[in-house]
Enzyme design. Structure first.
Site, PDB file in Angstrom:
ATOM      1  N   SER A 249       0.813  -1.206   0.000  1.00 18.90           N
ATOM      2  CA  SER A 249       0.000   0.000   0.000  1.00 18.90           C
ATOM      3  C   SER A 249       0.849   1.259   0.000  1.00 18.90           C
ATOM      4  O   SER A 249       1.981   1.273   0.475  1.00 18.90           O
ATOM      5  CB  SER A 249      -0.968   0.001   1.172  1.00 18.90           C
ATOM      6  OG  SER A 249      -0.319   0.536   2.299  1.00 18.90           O
ATOM      7  N   LYS A 250       0.231   2.283  -0.526  1.00 23.23           N
ATOM      8  CA  LYS A 250       0.873   3.584  -0.619  1.00 23.23           C
ATOM      9  C   LYS A 250       1.330   4.058   0.750  1.00 23.23           C
ATOM     10  O   LYS A 250       2.373   4.678   0.894  1.00 23.23           O
ATOM     11  CB  LYS A 250      -0.168   4.591  -1.142  1.00 23.23           C
ATOM     12  CG  LYS A 250       0.266   5.242  -2.433  1.00 23.23           C
ATOM     13  CD  LYS A 250      -0.739   6.239  -2.876  1.00 23.23           C
ATOM     14  CE  LYS A 250       0.031   7.425  -3.416  1.00 23.23           C
ATOM     15  NZ  LYS A 250      -0.500   8.118  -4.477  1.00 23.23           N
TER      16      LYS A 250
END
Ligand code: GLU
Length: 481
Positions: A249-250
């Site tokens: 995930s970012k």
């Protein structure tokens, strides 16, 4: 046999997810392995997600990753346009053709009616209500400008089947699929329709993409069949996970190609590593160039299970790439990190490069490794104590004094000359060489890990600065014993 044609069809979001880059890489490798063409198609029909400049991010990512497309918006191969929003006008005609062929139908149901189909959970499955409208009725409503969508006509019973090259036989009961919208009321196609029309018109015969499309593919095949088009082969790819539960995930800075470039990974190492995420080469060698990947890539090695992204392993691999860099290439890649360090502009970067090449795994380690060159002051003298080498603070102090006196006479302030002096001192005093060189290295740098041995550090610092630091350290030890 028809020439192999694969495609990468990213939506321009402004960044490149590691999973998408791997999909792109596999599609490229498969095409190249089979002397085929690799096509880039930009899927920008979802204008709400559109980000300015995002198409350039796609080009630059592919260029950095060493993936060269044979056709794309900037390279016409006769199958264009390669940007979906420039293809708008053709989808409606194909949808009408599909209606003629019985694979689709006009639907005039309004929101109210669609809402009334929802079950207790708010889920609606369209009930084929408009399928029974006569051709004349449909025409009458179109002429009266009634809004409509075009829906796919999925058989009510039976099952749709195909063989995926990775997942094997896939069978989905037709009753589990909905008559989804192909053309929206604004005349624009949905992804589900556009990808089929585009893949067919671009003569894509191997569709390689994420596993999230595995169960939609039977719907696409029904369209191919209804059009009378030949179905492509499919290769769906399992996701890349952070661990058993979480996706990349970012938030953790581990989702996008750009995140890793910013952390100081080399693009070729990232590409090499992600090639191995979900695919195993037959041999044991893991450091593989793009040419080797092309040579060795083969569908049998692709795994059905999700792969876990192991940053430590990618870091190790990156270090292997760095070790093989020339001084010149290293300086080029490392200059931004030299510049952000305290030593910026004050040292010969080639000299630093020689020391750092065998010692860094990722480029962002550089500032920490060289800041001591310009940053030197009080430090913890317990660092000098080393049980195994039998070094106490007292021994360190005594040896540093001897070294200070002896080295001051040296005119040739080079690693080689100073090393020889250190060795001679060890011999003369009956010390182990480590009892000379370890205290010397610490006294010169004030830090435990340095990008090289004591005399290499001395050479880098120069005579004057080295002697200044030795005096400082001797004084520091005297005050702290
Ligand atoms: N634009 C789609 C995506 O980014 C591509 C899916 C496909 O390859 O068919 O997920």
């Amino acid at each position: 046999m028809a020439k192999v044609r694969t495609r990468f069809a990213p939506s321009p979001t402004g960044f490149m997810h590691i999973g998408n880059l791997r999909t792109c890489l596999y599609a490229y490798l498969f095409a190249k392995k089979n002397d085929g063409a690799f096509v880039l198609r930009i899927e920008d029909t979802d204008r709400e997600r559109y980000v300015e400049g995002a198409v350039d991010v796609i080009y630059s990512t592919l260029a950095k990753a060493g993936i060269t497309h044979d056709e794309g918006p900037d390279k016409d191969g006769g199958y264009g346009p390669y940007i979906q929003s420039q293809r708008k006008s053709l989808y409606l005609d194909y949808a009408k053709e599909l209606v003629e062929k019985g694979g689709a139908y006009y639907c005039f149901c309004d929101k109210e009616r669609l809402d009334s189909l929802k079950d207790g959970n708010g889920v609606a499955k369209y009930d084929k209500h408009c399928l029974s409208l006569s051709k004349e009725e449909v025409q009458r409503r179109i002429d009266a400008k009634q809004p409509y969508v075009i829906r796919q006509n999925i058989p009510s019973d039976g099952a749709s089947e195909y063989d995926d090259m990775v997942f094997g036989h896939i069978s989905v009961p037709n009753e589990d699929m909905e008559d989804g919208v192909l053309i929206k009321s604004d005349g624009m196609p949905t992804y589900n329709f556009a990808n089929v029309v585009d893949d067919h018109l671009m003569a894509i015969n191997y569709v390689i993409r994420g596993v999230e499309y595995l169960s939609s593919t039977p719907k696409y095949n029904l369209m191919y069949d209804a059009f009378g088009w030949e179905r492509p082969h499919y290769m769906h790819l399992s996701p890349i996970m952070k661990d058993a539960q979480r996706k990349l995930s970012k938030r953790y800075g581990d989702a996008n190609f750009e995140d890793f470039l910013a952390k100081g990974y080399l693009p070729e190492a990232i590409v090499n590593y992600i090639a191995l995420l979900g695919w195993s080469p037959k041999g044991n060698e893991e450091k593989l160039s793009m040419n080797q990947l092309v040579e060795q890539f083969d569908v049998d090695g692709i795994s059905k299970s999700p792969s876990i992204f192991d940053e430590a392993k990618m870091r190790w691999l990156n270090g292997e790439y760095i070790k093989q860099m020339s001084v010149e290439d290293f300086v080029k890649a490392a200059t931004p990190y030299f510049e952000e360090s305290k030593a910026a502009g004050k040292y010969d970067y080639s000299e630093l490069a020689k020391l750092l090449i065998p010692r860094v795994e990722i480029l962002s380690e550089i500032p920490d490794k060289i800041n001591f060159l310009e940053e030197f002051g009080e430090y913890d003298v317990t660092m000098f104590e080393h049980k195994k080498m039998k070094i106490t603070k007292e021994i360190a102090l005594a040896n540093l004094k001897t070294v200070r006196q002896d080295f001051a006479e040296e005119e040739d302030w080079s690693d080689t000359a100073l090393k020889a002096r250190g060795m001679a001192l060890a011999e003369k005093t009956g010390c182990k060489s480590g009892q000379i060189f370890l205290p010397l290295r610490l006294a010169l740098t004030g830090v435990a890990t340095t990008p090289g041995g004591a005399t290499e550090m001395a050479q880098l610092l120069g005579k004057q600065e080295s002697l200044r630091r030795l005096d400082f350290s001797i004084d520091l030890l005297e005050r702290n014993i």
